[in-house]
Design an enzyme around this catalytic site. Structure first.
Site, PDB file in Angstrom:
ATOM      1  N   GLU A  93      -4.187   7.980   7.366  1.00  0.00           N
ATOM      2  CA  GLU A  93      -5.119   7.061   6.702  1.00  0.00           C
ATOM      3  C   GLU A  93      -5.355   5.822   7.562  1.00  0.00           C
ATOM      4  O   GLU A  93      -6.485   5.321   7.665  1.00  0.00           O
ATOM      5  CB  GLU A  93      -4.557   6.658   5.336  1.00  0.00           C
ATOM      6  CG  GLU A  93      -5.478   5.785   4.510  1.00  0.00           C
ATOM      7  CD  GLU A  93      -4.925   5.459   3.138  1.00  0.00           C
ATOM      8  OE1 GLU A  93      -5.432   4.504   2.523  1.00  0.00           O
ATOM      9  OE2 GLU A  93      -3.987   6.150   2.686  1.00  0.00           O
TER      10      GLU A  93
ATOM     11  N   HIS B 283       0.828  -1.203   0.000  1.00  0.00           N
ATOM     12  CA  HIS B 283       0.000   0.000   0.000  1.00  0.00           C
ATOM     13  C   HIS B 283       0.867   1.259   0.000  1.00  0.00           C
ATOM     14  O   HIS B 283       0.579   2.230  -0.706  1.00  0.00           O
ATOM     15  CB  HIS B 283      -0.916  -0.029   1.222  1.00  0.00           C
ATOM     16  CG  HIS B 283      -1.722   1.211   1.421  1.00  0.00           C
ATOM     17  ND1 HIS B 283      -1.373   2.189   2.329  1.00  0.00           N
ATOM     18  CD2 HIS B 283      -2.854   1.653   0.814  1.00  0.00           C
ATOM     19  CE1 HIS B 283      -2.251   3.164   2.284  1.00  0.00           C
ATOM     20  NE2 HIS B 283      -3.160   2.867   1.376  1.00  0.00           N
TER      21      HIS B 283
ATOM     22  N   GLU C 177       2.231   1.814  -3.415  1.00  0.00           N
ATOM     23  CA  GLU C 177       1.198   2.363  -4.308  1.00  0.00           C
ATOM     24  C   GLU C 177       1.176   3.894  -4.222  1.00  0.00           C
ATOM     25  O   GLU C 177       1.128   4.586  -5.249  1.00  0.00           O
ATOM     26  CB  GLU C 177      -0.163   1.794  -3.924  1.00  0.00           C
ATOM     27  CG  GLU C 177      -1.354   2.448  -4.619  1.00  0.00           C
ATOM     28  CD  GLU C 177      -2.531   2.642  -3.686  1.00  0.00           C
ATOM     29  OE1 GLU C 177      -3.091   3.767  -3.659  1.00  0.00           O
ATOM     30  OE2 GLU C 177      -2.897   1.686  -2.991  1.00  0.00           O
ATOM     31  N   HIS C 178       1.223   4.428  -3.011  1.00  0.00           N
ATOM     32  CA  HIS C 178       1.235   5.887  -2.829  1.00  0.00           C
ATOM     33  C   HIS C 178       2.476   6.508  -3.449  1.00  0.00           C
ATOM     34  O   HIS C 178       2.406   7.537  -4.133  1.00  0.00           O
ATOM     35  CB  HIS C 178       1.186   6.224  -1.334  1.00  0.00           C
ATOM     36  CG  HIS C 178      -0.188   6.185  -0.759  1.00  0.00           C
ATOM     37  ND1 HIS C 178      -0.770   7.261  -0.134  1.00  0.00           N
ATOM     38  CD2 HIS C 178      -1.115   5.184  -0.697  1.00  0.00           C
ATOM     39  CE1 HIS C 178      -1.985   6.939   0.283  1.00  0.00           C
ATOM     40  NE2 HIS C 178      -2.206   5.679  -0.038  1.00  0.00           N
TER      41      HIS C 178
END
Length: 436
Positions: free
Chosen positions: A142, A67, A70-71
Site C-alpha cells: 500500500e 494506520h 487500523e488494519h
C-alpha cells in the site's frame, strides 16, 4: 410561544447526545423512513500521535503505527471482521488520517449483529508477532501505491518544506522501514492510550434509535465507569520558519503539478471557527466563483482540480493551493497578486456571501444522507462540537472577519513551493496529443 432560532436549529438537526459513564460520547440521529443506518466508531488517534507518556512511561512510535493499527483491528482470534460483516450484510470500512482513526459500516439489516462486530473488534484488540509480520508485507504494498501517487507526493512534499520536525512530515502509512519496527507492545500501548472510551466517539444516523445504540454499548461494557488513562502527548517545539522554501520532484506525470503552501500559526484545540473562516477566505480567492479561478481556467492555465484547502491538526496549521499547470510559476504569481489585492481591498462581499451560503447549504444537505450525516456528527464531536453549533457558527461569520484574518495569514515569508515535473515516461495528456 415561538421557539428561538437555536432551539429550532437543534430540533432540525435532531442530534441526540449522551456521554456514558465510561467516557464514550454517543451521538445518534434517528431518521425515520430511511432503510439504512451508518455507524462510525472514531478515536482521536492519527499518524501525528507518535510520542506520548502513558502512566509515567514514555512511548515513541515509528511512522505509520495508527494506520497499521487500523488494519490490525479487523483481525482477532475468532477470524477476520470483514467475514463477520459479510454474514450480516453490512458494508464496512475504515480510514486513518493525521489526527483520527475511524471504523464504519452501513447496514440495512441485522444492525445489532453489525454493531457487535464493530464494538467487539475495536474494544478487544489482538496482536501477535506472526500477524504483525503478515500485515507488514500487505501495508508495504500500500505504501508503494502512495509513493506512485503524484497528488499525495505533492502534499507530503509541501509538508516537508513547511515543517522541520512536526510528524505531519511523515506519510500517514509510514515507510516500509518504519513499519518494520512495529511490535505488539507498541500496538497495545497505543490502544491503551488512545482507544480508551473517553477518547472516542460513536455516531449513528439512519434507521436506528439511541436506545438501540446504548444497548449495544451495554453489551460490550461501554456503559460501565472506566478509570481515565494517564496519557499525555509529547511535542517537539516547531518554529515558524520554513524547513526549505522550494522542492522539485520528477515523476511519470503527463502535466506538471505544483503546490504553494503557507505555514500559519497553530490554532487552539477545538477552534473550528477560525478554520471555517480560513476555508471561506480560500473560496473567495480560488473557489469556483472567484474571479481568479475563472481567469485561470478560461486561459487554460489550470485544470478544474485547482484550489485551496486548510489543514489543521495539533501543533500545525497550513494553507495549501495545489493543481496542474504547464505554467506553474505564472499561476503562482497570479495567486500572490490576487491575495495582495484582496488583502488591500477586502473580500468581495457578494462572493463571500455566495461562498458562505454554499458551505451552509452543504452542512444542511448532509443531514439528508445517512453516511454524510453520521460522518458530520463524528467529525465535529471529535472537536467537542455539535452540528447545530457548527452551522450557527458558520452563519455568524462576516466579510469583516475575513478582512481582519487576511492581514495575518498567507505571508510570503512563510511560503513554500513544491513542483512535480514530468520525467518523460508518462503518456501525453489529451490536449497535448491534439496539439501534436
Amino acid at each position: 410561544m415561538p421557539q428561538n432560532d437555536q432551539t429550532l436549529l437543534e430540533k432540525t438537526v435532531a442530534d441526540q447526545w449522551k456521554i456514558l459513564p465510561s467516557g464514550l460520547t454517543v451521538i445518534v440521529r434517528p431518521m425515520p423512513g430511511y432503510s439504512s443506518t451508518h455507524v462510525i466508531f472514531a478515536t482521536r488517534f492519527g499518524s501525528i500521535d507518535r510520542d506520548f507518556r502513558l502512566d509515567g512511561k514514555e512511548v515513541h512510535l515509528p511512522a505509520g503505527v495508527a494506520h497499521f493499527l487500523e488494519h490490525k483491528m479487523f483481525e482477532d482470534q475468532d477470524g477476520d471482521a470483514f467475514a463477520k460483516y459479510a454474514k450480516t450484510g453490512a458494508n464496512a470500512n475504515a480510514f486513518t488520517s493525521f489526527d483520527r482513526t475511524c471504523y464504519l459500516f452501513t447496514a440495512t439489516q441485522q444492525l445489532d449483529e453489525s454493531l457487535d462486530v464493530l464494538l467487539g473488534m475495536v474494544t478487544h484488540p489482538y496482536f501477535t508477532e506472526q500477524t504483525i509480520a503478515k500485515e507488514q508485507g500487505i501495508i508495504g504494498q500500500e505504501i508503494k501505491m502512495y509513493d506512485d501517487s503524484p497528488d499525495w507526493r505533492l502534499i507530503t512534499g509541501l509538508f516537508e518544506c513547511l515543517y522541520h520536525s512536526h510528524p505531519i512530515r511523515s506519510d500517514i502509512a509510514g515507510t516500509v522501514e518504519s513499519i518494520a519496527e512495529i511490535t505488539p507492545e507498541m500496538l497495545y500501548d497505543s490502544c491503551k492510550a488512545f482507544y480508551a472510551p473517553g477518547n472516542m466517539v460513536l455516531a449513528a444516523a439512519g434507521n436506528t434509535t439511541m436506545e438501540q445504540i446504548l444497548a449495544a454499548c451495554e453489551r460490550h461494557g461501554l456503559t460501565e465507569p472506566r478509570t481515565a488513562e494517564g496519557v499525555r502527548r509529547l511535542w517537539t517545539p516547531e518554529p515558524m520558519t520554513l524547513a526549505t522554501a522550494e522542492k522539485t520532484l520528477k515523476m511519470p506525470v503527463s502535466k506538471p503539478c505544483f503546490g504553494v503552501g503557507f505555514k500559519e500559526e497553530p490554532l487552539p484545540s477545538g477552534d473550528l471557527r477560525t478554520e471555517a473562516l480560513y476555508d471561506l477566505i480560500l473560496s473567495c480567492i480560488t473557489g469556483g466563483m472567484s474571479p481568479l479561478y475563472r481567469r485561470l481556467y478560461d486561459e487554460g492555465l489550470v485544470n478544474p482540480g485547482f484550489g485551496g484547502e486548510v489543514l489543521r491538526v495539533d501543533g500545525c496549521c497550513c494553507i495549501l493551493f495545489t493543481g496542474e499547470s504547464d505554467a506553474p510559476d505564472a499561476v503562482k504569481q497570479m495567486l500572490l497578486d490576487e491575495i495582495a489585492r484582496i488583502r488591500a481591498e477586502g473580500v468581495d462581499r457578494e462572493i463571500f456571501t455566495l461562498c458562505k451560503n454554499e458551505k451552509y447549504g452543504q452542512l444542511i444537505e448532509n443531514l439528508e444522507n445517512v453516511e454524510d450525516s453520521a460522518s458530520q456528527m463524528a467529525d465535529f464531536a471529535l472537536s467537542g462540537q455539535t452540528v447545530a453549533q457548527q452551522i450557527a457558527m458558520l452563519a455568524g461569520l462576516t466579510a469583516e472577519d475575513a478582512d481582519a484574518a487576511l492581514q495575518h495569514i498567507l505571508s510570503t515569508e512563510r511560503m513554500a513551493v513544491m513542483y512535480i515535473q514530468p520525467d518523460g515516461t508518462a503518456p501525453l495528456a489529451e490536449d497535448e496529443e491534439e496539439a501534436e
